[in-house]
Design an enzyme around this catalytic site. Structure first.
Site, PDB file in Angstrom:
ATOM      1  N   ARG A 159       0.824  -1.209   0.000  1.00  0.00           N
ATOM      2  CA  ARG A 159       0.000   0.000   0.000  1.00  0.00           C
ATOM      3  C   ARG A 159       0.860   1.262   0.000  1.00  0.00           C
ATOM      4  O   ARG A 159       0.511   2.253  -0.601  1.00  0.00           O
ATOM      5  CB  ARG A 159      -0.904  -0.037   1.243  1.00  0.00           C
ATOM      6  N   TYR A 160       1.972   1.219   0.707  1.00  0.00           N
ATOM      7  CA  TYR A 160       2.857   2.377   0.815  1.00  0.00           C
ATOM      8  C   TYR A 160       4.085   2.123  -0.048  1.00  0.00           C
ATOM      9  O   TYR A 160       4.518   0.982  -0.179  1.00  0.00           O
ATOM     10  CB  TYR A 160       3.274   2.578   2.284  1.00  0.00           C
ATOM     11  N   ARG A 163       7.158  -0.018   1.655  1.00  0.00           N
ATOM     12  CA  ARG A 163       7.034  -1.168   2.546  1.00  0.00           C
ATOM     13  C   ARG A 163       5.868  -2.077   2.156  1.00  0.00           C
ATOM     14  O   ARG A 163       4.885  -1.629   1.560  1.00  0.00           O
ATOM     15  CB  ARG A 163       6.892  -0.737   4.003  1.00  0.00           C
ATOM     16  N   CYS A 172      -2.106 -18.009  15.318  1.00  0.00           N
ATOM     17  CA  CYS A 172      -1.436 -17.252  16.391  1.00  0.00           C
ATOM     18  C   CYS A 172      -1.376 -18.132  17.647  1.00  0.00           C
ATOM     19  O   CYS A 172      -2.139 -19.087  17.777  1.00  0.00           O
ATOM     20  CB  CYS A 172      -2.243 -16.001  16.744  1.00  0.00           C
ATOM     21  N   CYS A 176      -7.020 -12.878  19.757  1.00  0.00           N
ATOM     22  CA  CYS A 176      -7.504 -11.670  20.434  1.00  0.00           C
ATOM     23  C   CYS A 176      -8.894 -11.337  19.880  1.00  0.00           C
ATOM     24  O   CYS A 176      -9.106 -11.406  18.672  1.00  0.00           O
ATOM     25  CB  CYS A 176      -6.560 -10.507  20.175  1.00  0.00           C
ATOM     26  N   CYS A 179      -9.011  -8.549  16.899  1.00  0.00           N
ATOM     27  CA  CYS A 179      -7.998  -8.670  15.843  1.00  0.00           C
ATOM     28  C   CYS A 179      -8.418  -7.907  14.589  1.00  0.00           C
ATOM     29  O   CYS A 179      -9.543  -8.030  14.113  1.00  0.00           O
ATOM     30  CB  CYS A 179      -7.790 -10.139  15.487  1.00  0.00           C
ATOM     31  N   ARG A 181      -7.550  -8.484  11.709  1.00  0.00           N
ATOM     32  CA  ARG A 181      -7.809  -9.439  10.609  1.00  0.00           C
ATOM     33  C   ARG A 181      -8.810 -10.499  11.057  1.00  0.00           C
ATOM     34  O   ARG A 181      -8.615 -11.699  10.813  1.00  0.00           O
ATOM     35  CB  ARG A 181      -6.503 -10.083  10.131  1.00  0.00           C
ATOM     36  N   ASP A 357      -9.373  -0.639  16.069  1.00  0.00           N
ATOM     37  CA  ASP A 357      -9.881  -0.642  14.695  1.00  0.00           C
ATOM     38  C   ASP A 357     -11.400  -0.809  14.681  1.00  0.00           C
ATOM     39  O   ASP A 357     -11.991  -1.362  15.610  1.00  0.00           O
ATOM     40  CB  ASP A 357      -9.225  -1.768  13.895  1.00  0.00           C
ATOM     41  N   ASP A 394      -5.162   3.862  12.711  1.00  0.00           N
ATOM     42  CA  ASP A 394      -4.895   3.219  11.414  1.00  0.00           C
ATOM     43  C   ASP A 394      -6.179   3.398  10.599  1.00  0.00           C
ATOM     44  O   ASP A 394      -7.211   2.804  10.909  1.00  0.00           O
ATOM     45  CB  ASP A 394      -4.581   1.731  11.647  1.00  0.00           C
ATOM     46  N   LYS A 401      -1.376   4.857   8.889  1.00  0.00           N
ATOM     47  CA  LYS A 401      -1.351   5.300  10.291  1.00  0.00           C
ATOM     48  C   LYS A 401      -1.189   6.819  10.355  1.00  0.00           C
ATOM     49  O   LYS A 401      -0.277   7.367   9.749  1.00  0.00           O
ATOM     50  CB  LYS A 401      -0.213   4.596  11.021  1.00  0.00           C
TER      51      LYS A 401
HETATM   52  S1  SF4 Z   1      -4.115  -9.310  17.096  1.00  0.00           S
HETATM   53 FE1  SF4 Z   1      -4.769 -10.870  15.593  1.00  0.00          FE
HETATM   54  S2  SF4 Z   1      -2.898 -11.432  14.494  1.00  0.00           S
HETATM   55 FE2  SF4 Z   1      -2.267 -10.412  16.398  1.00  0.00          FE
HETATM   56  S3  SF4 Z   1      -1.996 -12.111  17.896  1.00  0.00           S
HETATM   57 FE3  SF4 Z   1      -4.069 -11.296  18.146  1.00  0.00          FE
HETATM   58  S4  SF4 Z   1      -5.320 -12.646  16.869  1.00  0.00           S
HETATM   59 FE4  SF4 Z   1      -3.194 -12.909  16.185  1.00  0.00          FE
END
Ligand code: SF4
Length: 465
Positions: A159-160, A163, A172, A176, A179, A181, A357, A394, A401
């Site tokens: 995108r940038y 990078r 993972c 979380c 997340c 994603r 987010d 973001d 960001k």
């Molecule tokens: S934020 Fe998302 S990618 Fe990062 S550790 Fe947690 S679940 Fe995994």
């Protein structure tokens, strides 16, 4: 060797005899200070199932991974004598509505205060409750960053100009709730069928070739998912291949692992050696490799963490932290300051604090822009500037960001901020919406009604211009 403990699958784990002694081995340790006495008790013994687990076994990453909890049923089995039936049902029902699947290490599970789980900052990050679910803002998405719109090869986002983001895995060590994603990471849930976006194994080649062919790319973020779930040989393969590309100057391995499975640095010698070797080679080439980790609350930091970070520091591996501002977790001056001073003490640079987010399904954790700005004001000046994180939003839709203060327009009443990112997408305006729970009933009603929402957005964009 307690390999006959009920409920713990230890038989298949080949324990490395070096592990136990390495816990006490000589390497960098912070000078003891009464302000930084990280807990060093055998806290996991507070849960019945692990009351007979000794430090040698608990500090083995293979044991941690084998005993990770990956379902509500398994969680219930572990903690049923510590919580009420009603609370467990609350988790079950919360999980049915959640975009992220459950995965927790024994390390994290043992640090949760099960006598007061409702308010616990670790429970809030990982285990949803139906009773705390709040109405989603209508502008939320599962992929708020629109990462897939800028993907020239499987698992690569460009995108940038200088990078790229390389998604090498979609798993993972923990999952979380918030997340970014949520649309792709972890297992399918009742409400989200995950998209396959990572580039595992043999599918890395097109990403490498794209980076080789684009000389503007100087910086590569290796993420996913989480670099902790990459094997040592995969870390080496990715790192060596990228270091061999002349125009690639910087690499960042993104992992929450140090916060949720710190013992891996001590017990997975191959993984730690792989990162250290890459870091050494990069430095000799005039390049740099860093770990970007993700601590959100001081309760995640123990003596085990301190030792893991000490090993990395002694080996010259730079570690930076990227926290997320989470309501009821770290959105207080005390929690945020304590987090940053502990990280600084352990030679981790508190680099970013992200505004949450605009992800569907976790509104209870989001704060408003104005609350996050107040948090930044309250904490700035308590610690040296180079250890004060940048408070960042973001931008939804791929604006990248931006400093949280740098909006062109902010209507606090309606809870909507407008940002520009001229170096990324010239002339485009990006909106960040505060959670509905931070707004008055009148403002909430304007957002919820589709007709008034269209008018409201139109008015906001006109005002911003
Ligand atoms: S934020 Fe998302 S990618 Fe990062 S550790 Fe947690 S679940 Fe995994």
């Amino acid at each position: 060797m307690p390999n006959n403990i009920m409920g713990c699958d230890t038989a298949a784990i080949q324990l490395n005899p070096v592990i136990a002694s390495s816990f006490n081995a000589h390497y960098y340790e912070p000078i003891p200070s009464s302000r930084y006495l990280f807990r060093s008790d055998e806290f996991w013994r507070g849960l019945d199932r692990w009351k007979d687990i000794d430090a040698e076994l608990f500090l083995n990453h293979l044991w941690q991974e084998k005993n990770a909890i990956t379902s509500v049923a398994a969680l219930g089995d572990l903690i049923k004598n510590r919580i009420s039936t009603a609370f467990l049902r609350d988790i079950e029902e919360g999980h049915q509505l959640a975009p992220m699947s459950i995965r927790l290490t024994p390390y994290v599970l043992s640090l949760i205060d099960w006598d007061n789980p409702f308010l616990d900052p670790l429970r809030r990050q990982f285990l949803p409750l139906a009773s705390e679910k709040l109405v989603d803002h209508p502008m939320l998405k599962l992929d708020p960053m629109g990462e897939q719109n800028d993907s020239p090869a499987p698992g690569l986002t460009h995108r940038y100009p200088d990078r790229v983001l390389f998604l090498a895995t979609n798993v993972c060590p923990v999952y979380c709730r918030y997340c970014t994603r949520s649309y792709a990471v972890g297992l399918d849930t009742d409400v989200v069928t995950k998209q396959k976006i990572n580039a595992p194994g043999e599918r890395w080649e097109p990403a490498f070739r794209y980076i080789e062919a684009n000389s503007s790319v100087e910086d590569v973020v290796i993420s996913g998912g989480d670099a902790y779930r990459l094997k040592a040989r995969q870390i080496t393969e990715i790192g060596e291949r990228l270091l061999d590309i002349p125009h690639v100057r910087r690499m960042r391995f993104a992992t929450k692992g140090l916060a949720v499975l710190p013992m891996k640095v001590q017990s997975d010698h191959d993984w730690t050696d792989a990162i250290s070797r890459l870091s050494d080679r990069a430095r000799k080439m005039g390049k740099s490799i860093a770990i970007h980790t993700h601590f959100n609350h001081p309760n995640e930091i123990t003596a085990i963490t301190a030792k893991a970070l000490g090993i990395l520091y002694e080996r010259g591996v730079e570690v930076r932290n990227q926290a997320v501002i989470l309501r009821g977790v770290n959105n207080s001056k005390q929690a945020m300051h304590r987090l940053n001073e502990c990280l600084a003490y352990l030679n981790v640079r508190p680099y970013y604090c992200f505004q949450g987010d605009m992800i569907q399904g976790v509104e209870t954790l989001r704060t408003s822009i104005c609350d996050s700005i107040e948090l930044e004001k309250a904490t700035r000046g308590l610690i040296a500037g180079h250890n004060t994180p940048h408070f960042i939003v973001d931008l939804p839709g791929g604006g990248g960001k931006r400093d949280i203060h740098s909006y062109d327009y902010y209507d606090k009443q309606l809870g909507v901020a407008v940002y520009r990112a001229p170096a990324v997408k010239k002339d485009k305006l990006f909106l960040y919406c505060d959670p509905l729970h931070a707004l008055s009933p009148e403002s909430q009603a304007l957002w919820i009604n589709p007709e008034s929402r269209v008018q409201l957005l139109d008015d906001v964009l006109k005002s911003a211009k």
